[in-house]
Design a protein around this motif. Sequence first.
Motif, PDB file in Angstrom:
ATOM      1  N   THR A   1       0.873  -1.172   0.000  1.00 54.04           N
ATOM      2  CA  THR A   1       0.000   0.000   0.000  1.00 54.04           C
ATOM      3  C   THR A   1       0.906   1.217   0.000  1.00 54.04           C
ATOM      4  OG1 THR A   1      -0.134  -0.113   2.396  1.00 54.04           O
ATOM      5  CG2 THR A   1      -1.938  -1.100   1.163  1.00 54.04           C
TER       6      THR A   1
ATOM      7  N   GLN B   1       1.871   6.731  -2.568  1.00 57.79           N
ATOM      8  CA  GLN B   1       1.231   7.488  -3.640  1.00 57.79           C
ATOM      9  C   GLN B   1       1.017   6.581  -4.833  1.00 57.79           C
ATOM     10  OE1 GLN B   1       3.733  10.726  -4.815  1.00 57.79           O
ATOM     11  NE2 GLN B   1       5.534   9.466  -4.987  1.00 57.79           N
ATOM     12  N   GLY B   2       0.061   6.927  -5.638  1.00 56.78           N
ATOM     13  CA  GLY B   2      -0.257   6.117  -6.807  1.00 56.78           C
ATOM     14  C   GLY B   2      -1.433   6.718  -7.537  1.00 56.78           C
TER      15      GLY B   2
ATOM     16  N   GLN C   1      -5.186   7.613  -8.592  1.00 54.73           N
ATOM     17  CA  GLN C   1      -6.394   7.772  -7.788  1.00 54.73           C
ATOM     18  C   GLN C   1      -7.471   6.760  -8.166  1.00 54.73           C
ATOM     19  OE1 GLN C   1      -7.440  11.930  -8.098  1.00 54.73           O
ATOM     20  NE2 GLN C   1      -6.246  12.387  -6.277  1.00 54.73           N
TER      21      GLN C   1
ATOM     22  N   TYR D   1      -3.432  -1.594  -9.898  1.00 54.32           N
ATOM     23  CA  TYR D   1      -3.585  -0.555  -8.882  1.00 54.32           C
ATOM     24  C   TYR D   1      -5.060  -0.445  -8.507  1.00 54.32           C
ATOM     25  CZ  TYR D   1       0.994   0.841 -10.596  1.00 54.32           C
ATOM     26  OH  TYR D   1       2.315   0.857 -10.965  1.00 54.32           O
TER      27      TYR D   1
ATOM     28  N   GLY E   1      -6.352   1.965  -6.730  1.00 55.65           N
ATOM     29  CA  GLY E   1      -6.742   3.367  -6.625  1.00 55.65           C
ATOM     30  C   GLY E   1      -6.584   3.884  -5.203  1.00 55.65           C
ATOM     31  N   GLU E   2      -6.965   5.128  -5.009  1.00 56.40           N
ATOM     32  CA  GLU E   2      -6.814   5.776  -3.714  1.00 56.40           C
ATOM     33  C   GLU E   2      -7.837   5.264  -2.705  1.00 56.40           C
ATOM     34  OE1 GLU E   2      -5.897  10.211  -3.312  1.00 56.40           O
ATOM     35  OE2 GLU E   2      -8.045  10.084  -2.809  1.00 56.40           O
ATOM     36  N   LYS E   3      -7.363   4.925  -1.514  1.00 57.36           N
ATOM     37  CA  LYS E   3      -8.215   4.467  -0.415  1.00 57.36           C
ATOM     38  C   LYS E   3      -8.071   5.453   0.747  1.00 57.36           C
ATOM     39  CE  LYS E   3      -9.531   1.057  -2.781  1.00 57.36           C
ATOM     40  NZ  LYS E   3     -10.765   1.302  -3.500  1.00 57.36           N
TER      41      LYS E   3
ATOM     42  N   THR F   1      -4.029   5.718   1.116  1.00 60.21           N
ATOM     43  CA  THR F   1      -3.174   4.604   0.694  1.00 60.21           C
ATOM     44  C   THR F   1      -3.548   4.216  -0.725  1.00 60.21           C
ATOM     45  OG1 THR F   1      -4.670   2.970   1.675  1.00 60.21           O
ATOM     46  CG2 THR F   1      -2.840   3.741   3.053  1.00 60.21           C
ATOM     47  N   TYR F   2      -2.638   3.494  -1.383  1.00 61.81           N
ATOM     48  CA  TYR F   2      -2.795   3.143  -2.796  1.00 61.81           C
ATOM     49  C   TYR F   2      -2.370   1.690  -2.992  1.00 61.81           C
ATOM     50  CZ  TYR F   2      -2.985   8.201  -3.077  1.00 61.81           C
ATOM     51  OH  TYR F   2      -3.318   9.519  -2.885  1.00 61.81           O
TER      52      TYR F   2
ATOM     53  N   TYR G   1      -1.486  -1.902  -4.393  1.00 62.86           N
ATOM     54  CA  TYR G   1      -1.097  -2.363  -5.725  1.00 62.86           C
ATOM     55  C   TYR G   1      -0.520  -3.767  -5.628  1.00 62.86           C
ATOM     56  CZ  TYR G   1       3.844  -1.792  -4.612  1.00 62.86           C
ATOM     57  OH  TYR G   1       5.085  -1.920  -4.062  1.00 62.86           O
TER      58      TYR G   1
END
Length: 149
Positions: free
Chosen positions: A31, A34-35, A37, A70, A72-74, A113-114, A116
């Motif tokens: 997690t 950055q990544g 969204q 990915y 996405g944004e959590k 968190t992101y 992946y």
Amino acid sequence: MMLLLLAAGCSTSNGSEEPRDLRVERISSDTQGQGPQQPRAVVAPSAADLSGAIDANVPDSGSGTYLAAYWGEKPTGGYSMSVRSARLEGNRVTVRLALKEPPRDAILTQALTYPYAVAVIRGLNPAGKEFSFADENGRELGWPVRRVG
């Protein structure tokens, strides 16, 4: 007679193979801080191609199709994902992901968190293949897939 055999062979063989499960090897999952969204996936024919596409160092673990997924944004910690399996049916590869959400009553890190996952599908050349992603129950996720290489 020869033409009949040739025609019969062409009509039953449409260039696709019998459905089969593919061998998937996990490279990494986390997690990251950055990544992207929104959920998405990237598919590449080599670790080098995937590394360039996602701006990260993906270790080369041999031949196969490399992928990064990915979620996405959590809004909090506690989310995780991993690549569980892949199945080839004709020219369609369905990748199954395990998507884990935190329990409702969990005490969580209040930070974006992101999640992946990065994996390699052994013995698969991605050329001419269509990729889709599904959850563990087989529900199609509809994530966009970017092909590189």
